[in-house]
Design a protein around this motif. Structure first.
Motif, PDB file in Angstrom:
ATOM      1  N   HIS A 245       0.831  -1.215   0.000  1.00 53.25           N
ATOM      2  CA  HIS A 245       0.000   0.000   0.000  1.00 53.25           C
ATOM      3  C   HIS A 245       0.863   1.262   0.000  1.00 53.25           C
ATOM      4  O   HIS A 245       0.540   2.236  -0.678  1.00 53.25           O
ATOM      5  CB  HIS A 245      -0.958   0.012   1.198  1.00 53.25           C
ATOM      6  N   VAL A 246       1.951   1.246   0.784  1.00 57.01           N
ATOM      7  CA  VAL A 246       2.872   2.394   0.824  1.00 57.01           C
ATOM      8  C   VAL A 246       3.449   2.635  -0.566  1.00 57.01           C
ATOM      9  O   VAL A 246       3.472   3.766  -1.055  1.00 57.01           O
ATOM     10  CB  VAL A 246       4.006   2.166   1.857  1.00 57.01           C
ATOM     11  N   ALA A 247       3.918   1.560  -1.215  1.00 58.69           N
ATOM     12  CA  ALA A 247       4.511   1.667  -2.552  1.00 58.69           C
ATOM     13  C   ALA A 247       3.502   2.237  -3.545  1.00 58.69           C
ATOM     14  O   ALA A 247       3.829   3.123  -4.344  1.00 58.69           O
ATOM     15  CB  ALA A 247       5.005   0.308  -3.025  1.00 58.69           C
ATOM     16  N   ALA A 248       2.256   1.772  -3.486  1.00 61.58           N
ATOM     17  CA  ALA A 248       1.219   2.262  -4.402  1.00 61.58           C
ATOM     18  C   ALA A 248       0.882   3.724  -4.112  1.00 61.58           C
ATOM     19  O   ALA A 248       0.743   4.535  -5.035  1.00 61.58           O
ATOM     20  CB  ALA A 248      -0.033   1.390  -4.283  1.00 61.58           C
ATOM     21  N   HIS A 249       0.771   4.066  -2.828  1.00 62.88           N
ATOM     22  CA  HIS A 249       0.412   5.439  -2.443  1.00 62.88           C
ATOM     23  C   HIS A 249       1.476   6.452  -2.888  1.00 62.88           C
ATOM     24  O   HIS A 249       1.148   7.547  -3.341  1.00 62.88           O
ATOM     25  CB  HIS A 249       0.220   5.514  -0.924  1.00 62.88           C
ATOM     26  N   TYR A 250       2.740   6.075  -2.756  1.00 64.26           N
ATOM     27  CA  TYR A 250       3.842   6.988  -3.091  1.00 64.26           C
ATOM     28  C   TYR A 250       4.400   6.759  -4.503  1.00 64.26           C
ATOM     29  O   TYR A 250       5.380   7.400  -4.879  1.00 64.26           O
ATOM     30  CB  TYR A 250       4.965   6.880  -2.050  1.00 64.26           C
ATOM     31  N   ASN A 251       3.781   5.848  -5.256  1.00 62.66           N
ATOM     32  CA  ASN A 251       4.187   5.568  -6.628  1.00 62.66           C
ATOM     33  C   ASN A 251       5.683   5.243  -6.713  1.00 62.66           C
ATOM     34  O   ASN A 251       6.432   5.823  -7.490  1.00 62.66           O
ATOM     35  CB  ASN A 251       3.832   6.759  -7.540  1.00 62.66           C
TER      36      ASN A 251
END
Length: 194
Positions: free
Chosen positions: A97-103
């Protein structure tokens, strides 16, 4: 390359503060993040290495940098990695989720290969010398007070000139910063599912 990677690790030696009400020594894990191109660092004391502390620490690092690198490389720590694998590690749902949120992309270093993240290994060593050492005779009474002192030492350290190349970490990072991706409008917050 500039803005390509942020390397993340925890310092082996912990820091801490004295709880005023009880006089108890509260031990803290110390998160160290390094941008390999400029060797610009972010250091923060956390209550633990658990997800609820590690993820806000990582998002604080992005905020400190004022942008997001193309990828984040960490150890095969349980906080981030569900199942270690040389080619296709499985990350925890929160890290996904962190990776997706911060692209950004999360990568892991190979097991027992410190050269995979040599910049942050050096960053941990420099944390002991440039942040821990100047503060060794001071007593702190809260996590916030400890982290404020860490940031103050970090700013002084970033302003110091390199020994073997021209300029300082701050100057090199200013050159690197435009290569970072923009921060999202809202910070990532952990959502607990019941």
């Amino acid at each position: 390359l500039p803005g390509e990677q942020l390397q993340v690790d925890f310092a082996g030696d912990k820091s801490g503060y004295v709880e005023i009400s009880t006089g108890e020594w509260i031990e803290c894990d110390v998160l160290v993040c390094t941008m390999p191109y400029s060797n610009y660092m972010y250091v923060e004391a956390l209550r633990s290495q658990k997800q609820e502390d590690f993820i806000p620490g990582l998002t604080n690092a992005f905020a400190y940098l004022g942008g997001v690198p193309a990828c984040v490389k960490c150890d095969n720590m349980k906080t981030a990695v569900k199942r270690a694998n040389r080619y296709e590690p499985q990350f925890t749902e929160a890290m996904e989720h962190v990776a997706a949120h911060y692209n950004t992309t999360i990568l892991t270093a190979r097991v027992r290969k410190p050269r995979d993240k040599s910049s942050v290994e050096k960053g941990v060593d420099l944390t002991y010398k440039r942040i821990y050492a100047p503060l060794r005779d001071r007593t702190f009474h809260s996590l916030e007070e400890l982290n404020a002192a860490f940031l103050q030492q970090l700013e002084l350290f970033h302003a110091r000139s390199f020994k073997n190349k021209v300029g300082s970490r701050r100057q090199w990072f200013e050159e690197e910063k435009p290569k970072l991706k923009d921060l999202p409008t809202e910070r990532y917050e952990i959502k607990h599912v019941t």
